[in-house]
Design a protein around this motif. Structure first.
Motif, PDB file in Angstrom:
ATOM      1  N   LEU A   4       0.817  -1.208   0.000  1.00  0.00           N
ATOM      2  CA  LEU A   4       0.000   0.000   0.000  1.00  0.00           C
ATOM      3  C   LEU A   4       0.853   1.261   0.000  1.00  0.00           C
ATOM      4  N   LYS A   5       1.923   1.220   0.886  1.00  0.00           N
ATOM      5  CA  LYS A   5       2.810   2.375   0.983  1.00  0.00           C
ATOM      6  C   LYS A   5       3.531   2.590  -0.359  1.00  0.00           C
ATOM      7  N   TYR A   6       4.005   1.457  -0.923  1.00  0.00           N
ATOM      8  CA  TYR A   6       4.726   1.492  -2.193  1.00  0.00           C
ATOM      9  C   TYR A   6       3.819   2.082  -3.282  1.00  0.00           C
ATOM     10  N   ASN A   7       2.584   1.573  -3.342  1.00  0.00           N
ATOM     11  CA  ASN A   7       1.683   2.026  -4.392  1.00  0.00           C
ATOM     12  C   ASN A   7       1.262   3.467  -4.200  1.00  0.00           C
ATOM     13  N   ASN A   8       1.128   3.886  -2.930  1.00  0.00           N
ATOM     14  CA  ASN A   8       0.756   5.279  -2.703  1.00  0.00           C
ATOM     15  C   ASN A   8       1.784   6.214  -3.298  1.00  0.00           C
ATOM     16  N   ALA A   9       3.064   5.852  -3.125  1.00  0.00           N
ATOM     17  CA  ALA A   9       4.141   6.698  -3.662  1.00  0.00           C
ATOM     18  C   ALA A   9       4.060   6.746  -5.187  1.00  0.00           C
ATOM     19  N   LYS A  10       3.841   5.558  -5.815  1.00  0.00           N
ATOM     20  CA  LYS A  10       3.751   5.512  -7.282  1.00  0.00           C
ATOM     21  C   LYS A  10       2.524   6.297  -7.771  1.00  0.00           C
ATOM     22  N   LEU A  11       1.426   6.140  -7.045  1.00  0.00           N
ATOM     23  CA  LEU A  11       0.201   6.832  -7.475  1.00  0.00           C
ATOM     24  C   LEU A  11       0.339   8.345  -7.359  1.00  0.00           C
ATOM     25  N   THR A  12       1.012   8.781  -6.288  1.00  0.00           N
ATOM     26  CA  THR A  12       1.218  10.230  -6.128  1.00  0.00           C
ATOM     27  C   THR A  12       1.981  10.758  -7.332  1.00  0.00           C
ATOM     28  N   GLN A  13       3.004  10.011  -7.752  1.00  0.00           N
ATOM     29  CA  GLN A  13       3.782  10.415  -8.921  1.00  0.00           C
ATOM     30  C   GLN A  13       2.902  10.376 -10.191  1.00  0.00           C
ATOM     31  N   LEU A  14       2.130   9.296 -10.318  1.00  0.00           N
ATOM     32  CA  LEU A  14       1.296   9.120 -11.511  1.00  0.00           C
ATOM     33  C   LEU A  14       0.249  10.227 -11.633  1.00  0.00           C
ATOM     34  N   LYS A  15      -0.287  10.652 -10.493  1.00  0.00           N
ATOM     35  CA  LYS A  15      -1.373  11.633 -10.538  1.00  0.00           C
ATOM     36  C   LYS A  15      -0.909  13.003 -11.026  1.00  0.00           C
ATOM     37  N   LYS A  16       0.394  13.162 -11.152  1.00  0.00           N
ATOM     38  CA  LYS A  16       0.904  14.434 -11.693  1.00  0.00           C
ATOM     39  C   LYS A  16       1.209  14.281 -13.187  1.00  0.00           C
ATOM     40  N   ASP A  17       1.085  13.064 -13.689  1.00  0.00           N
ATOM     41  CA  ASP A  17       1.479  12.804 -15.073  1.00  0.00           C
ATOM     42  C   ASP A  17       0.318  13.092 -16.037  1.00  0.00           C
ATOM     43  N   LYS A  18       0.669  13.754 -17.141  1.00  0.00           N
ATOM     44  CA  LYS A  18      -0.344  14.156 -18.144  1.00  0.00           C
ATOM     45  C   LYS A  18      -1.185  12.983 -18.625  1.00  0.00           C
ATOM     46  N   VAL A  19      -0.519  11.845 -18.828  1.00  0.00           N
ATOM     47  CA  VAL A  19      -1.228  10.679 -19.378  1.00  0.00           C
ATOM     48  C   VAL A  19      -2.358  10.261 -18.439  1.00  0.00           C
ATOM     49  N   PHE A  20      -2.064  10.244 -17.143  1.00  0.00           N
ATOM     50  CA  PHE A  20      -3.092   9.862 -16.168  1.00  0.00           C
ATOM     51  C   PHE A  20      -4.143  10.966 -16.055  1.00  0.00           C
ATOM     52  N   LEU A  21      -3.685  12.216 -15.981  1.00  0.00           N
ATOM     53  CA  LEU A  21      -4.625  13.336 -15.804  1.00  0.00           C
ATOM     54  C   LEU A  21      -5.624  13.398 -16.954  1.00  0.00           C
ATOM     55  N   ASN A  22      -5.191  12.929 -18.102  1.00  0.00           N
ATOM     56  CA  ASN A  22      -6.026  12.984 -19.289  1.00  0.00           C
ATOM     57  C   ASN A  22      -7.127  11.921 -19.319  1.00  0.00           C
ATOM     58  N   LEU A  23      -7.002  10.920 -18.449  1.00  0.00           N
ATOM     59  CA  LEU A  23      -7.988   9.825 -18.451  1.00  0.00           C
ATOM     60  C   LEU A  23      -9.346  10.317 -17.963  1.00  0.00           C
ATOM     61  N   ASN A  24     -10.421   9.680 -18.415  1.00  0.00           N
ATOM     62  CA  ASN A  24     -11.731  10.009 -17.856  1.00  0.00           C
ATOM     63  C   ASN A  24     -11.803   9.434 -16.430  1.00  0.00           C
ATOM     64  N   GLU A  25     -12.774   9.918 -15.658  1.00  0.00           N
ATOM     65  CA  GLU A  25     -12.827   9.578 -14.222  1.00  0.00           C
ATOM     66  C   GLU A  25     -12.877   8.066 -13.980  1.00  0.00           C
ATOM     67  N   LEU A  26     -13.691   7.374 -14.790  1.00  0.00           N
ATOM     68  CA  LEU A  26     -13.848   5.940 -14.582  1.00  0.00           C
ATOM     69  C   LEU A  26     -12.528   5.200 -14.796  1.00  0.00           C
ATOM     70  N   PHE A  42       6.033   2.860 -11.531  1.00  0.00           N
ATOM     71  CA  PHE A  42       5.451   4.061 -12.138  1.00  0.00           C
ATOM     72  C   PHE A  42       5.306   3.859 -13.650  1.00  0.00           C
ATOM     73  N   GLN A  43       6.343   3.300 -14.297  1.00  0.00           N
ATOM     74  CA  GLN A  43       6.281   3.087 -15.749  1.00  0.00           C
ATOM     75  C   GLN A  43       5.167   2.115 -16.126  1.00  0.00           C
ATOM     76  N   ASP A  44       4.980   1.065 -15.288  1.00  0.00           N
ATOM     77  CA  ASP A  44       3.866   0.126 -15.562  1.00  0.00           C
ATOM     78  C   ASP A  44       2.533   0.881 -15.549  1.00  0.00           C
ATOM     79  N   LEU A  45       2.365   1.702 -14.501  1.00  0.00           N
ATOM     80  CA  LEU A  45       1.080   2.412 -14.358  1.00  0.00           C
ATOM     81  C   LEU A  45       0.876   3.409 -15.500  1.00  0.00           C
ATOM     82  N   ARG A  46       1.954   4.009 -15.929  1.00  0.00           N
ATOM     83  CA  ARG A  46       1.879   4.966 -17.036  1.00  0.00           C
ATOM     84  C   ARG A  46       1.471   4.228 -18.326  1.00  0.00           C
ATOM     85  N   GLN A  47       2.113   3.079 -18.543  1.00  0.00           N
ATOM     86  CA  GLN A  47       1.798   2.277 -19.720  1.00  0.00           C
ATOM     87  C   GLN A  47       0.336   1.816 -19.677  1.00  0.00           C
ATOM     88  N   LEU A  48      -0.105   1.387 -18.493  1.00  0.00           N
ATOM     89  CA  LEU A  48      -1.507   0.962 -18.367  1.00  0.00           C
ATOM     90  C   LEU A  48      -2.457   2.136 -18.608  1.00  0.00           C
TER      91      LEU A  48
END
Ligand code: SF4
Length: 426
Positions: A4-26, A42-48
């Motif tokens: 959970l701690k590990y993923n929180n750190a990755k998600l915090t980083q991802l939530k600043k990334d344009k690719v993620f921000l561009n996704l629809n809410e769902l 982080f790269q996995d989440l970005r790719q997903l």
């Protein structure tokens, strides 16, 4: 590892990334949800997130559904590597297959709103080389006039809409003057296309944009000036005296594709009718089969258009026919993804095409040959060519190619101008 701690750190980083921000809410929620289960980097989440964007645009089920289905089938603990590999396979499988277009309920399709036309007094040059020409492809050395910037037709594959997203269409205030100052060499011939950053006819003669170009054509008999359109806005050309070195080309695509990807344009029949009306006036017309798209049923649809063209026109009335397909540079792919529009134009293999991304050569051979072979009765009488393709693709479709772009340019000019000289404009 505390996942959970590990993923929180990755998600915090991802939530600043344009690719993620561009996704629809769902889709965002889906990515967050699946990141609870697996220690994605982080790269996995970005790719997903990129894959989630594509799947949403293509109207396919999302990344989370894809993973959950896989989990159910496997019925065992899965590693993140297995999960990522499965999602990528699914995504790549869709990119390698023919697109599936369902019939469209036209009442549910939103047409782009007309844009306000305004005058602009930018310092920009109006005359230049075709913006997508390349040394690495067999090219016709087209020159272009950048008379209007912005387009309201809203084709989903067109990068113009992402460049001029301020909702306006601008006409150069000093267009006539700039055209008069283009340093053309009177001993040379030029094929010039109007509408580098817009459709040539969609705004008609607003702000005198067509008159300025017609005057330019009249004053320079060593050019052939091509208006290129997906509209049927020919009223100004019908009522105006046209110089005989002007011709008008329509981009043609099956109605199913138009319904899905070219929302603000004229229908296929309207385009062909507009071409017929101008042809009756004695104006040479032409057709661009561009982009030809590899979708289920494309063969019959394109063959039907070819039959229709051949039944409506005589070869002497048709200046040229080009064929091209979906080809993207990386920034254009990112920009199209950022629009989040429902569109399947990025659902292609993205094979390397001399530095750009497109279909594989095998698919290109198939789609171009489908159209070219259907035009067989016209092969000798109409100038047919490929746009933006390398020599090996020409060879596979035509059995030969121009070794030098100047030869291509000369052959096209000579063929079109010879037909112009035989026509009588009324
Ligand atoms: S072949 Fe196509 S890309 Fe190349 S110069 Fe001509 S119009 Fe431009």
């Amino acid at each position: 590892m505390n996942i959970l701690k590990y993923n929180n750190a990755k998600l915090t980083q991802l939530k600043k990334d344009k690719v993620f921000l561009n996704l629809n809410e769902l889709s965002k929620q889906d990515i967050v949800k699946i990141s609870d289960k697996y220690p994605f980097s982080f790269q996995d989440l970005r790719q997903l997130s990129i894959i989630a964007t594509d799947l949403y645009m293509w109207n396919e089920s999302g990344v989370r559904d894809c993973i959950e289905e896989f989990e159910n089938v496997q019925n065992k603990d899965l590693s993140k590597k297995e999960v990522i590999a499965h999602v990528k396979n699914y995504w790549e499988g869709l990119r390698g297959a023919k697109i599936k277009y369902e019939p469209v309920n036209k009442n549910e399709v939103e047409r782009p709103k007309p844009r306000k036309v305004q005058l602009s007094d930018q310092e920009n040059e109006v005359f230049g080389m075709c913006p997508v020409a390349s040394e690495k492809t067999v090219c016709c050395n087209l020159m272009t006039i950048d008379a209007v910037q912005g387009c309201s037709l809203g084709c989903s594959y067109c990068s113009i809409q992402t460049f001029y997203s301020d909702g306006k269409v601008s006409v150069d205030k000093n267009l006539a003057e700039k055209l008069a100052n283009i340093p053309l060499d009177p001993s040379k011939n030029y094929h010039i296309g109007s509408g580098q950053s817009s459709d040539s006819l969609v705004i008609g003669n607003k702000e005198g944009v067509l008159d300025a170009q017609l005057k330019f054509a009249r004053e320079n008999p060593n050019i052939i000036l091509e208006f290129k359109t997906k509209s049927n806005n020919i009223s100004h050309l019908l009522k105006t005296d046209l110089p005989d070195n002007v011709f008008v080309c329509w981009s043609l695509n099956p109605q199913l594709f138009i319904d899905h990807e070219e929302h603000g344009t004229a229908s296929l029949n309207q385009r062909l009718q507009a071409a017929k009306d101008l042809s009756r006036k004695g104006v040479l017309v032409g057709f661009h089969f561009h982009p030809i798209v590899y979708y289920e049923g494309y063969e019959d649809d394109y063959k039907n258009i070819v039959r229709k063209v051949m039944s409506m026109f005589k070869p002497s009335e048709v200046a040229m026919i080009s064929m091209g397909t979906l080809t993207f540079i990386k920034p254009a792919i990112n920009k199209l993804r950022s629009t989040g529009l429902k569109s399947k134009v990025l659902q292609i293999p993205m094979a390397d095409a001399v530095g750009k991304s497109s279909y594989t050569k095998e698919i290109k051979k198939e789609i171009f040959s489908t159209v070219y072979d259907q035009f067989q009765p016209w092969h000798k009488d109409v100038f047919l060519y490929l746009c933006m393709e390398e020599s090996s693709v020409w060879e596979s479709v035509f059995g030969s190619y121009y070794k030098d772009n100047v030869d291509f340019e000369t052959a096209l000019f000579d063929s079109v101008s010879a037909k112009m000289n035989k026509l009588e404009i009324v």
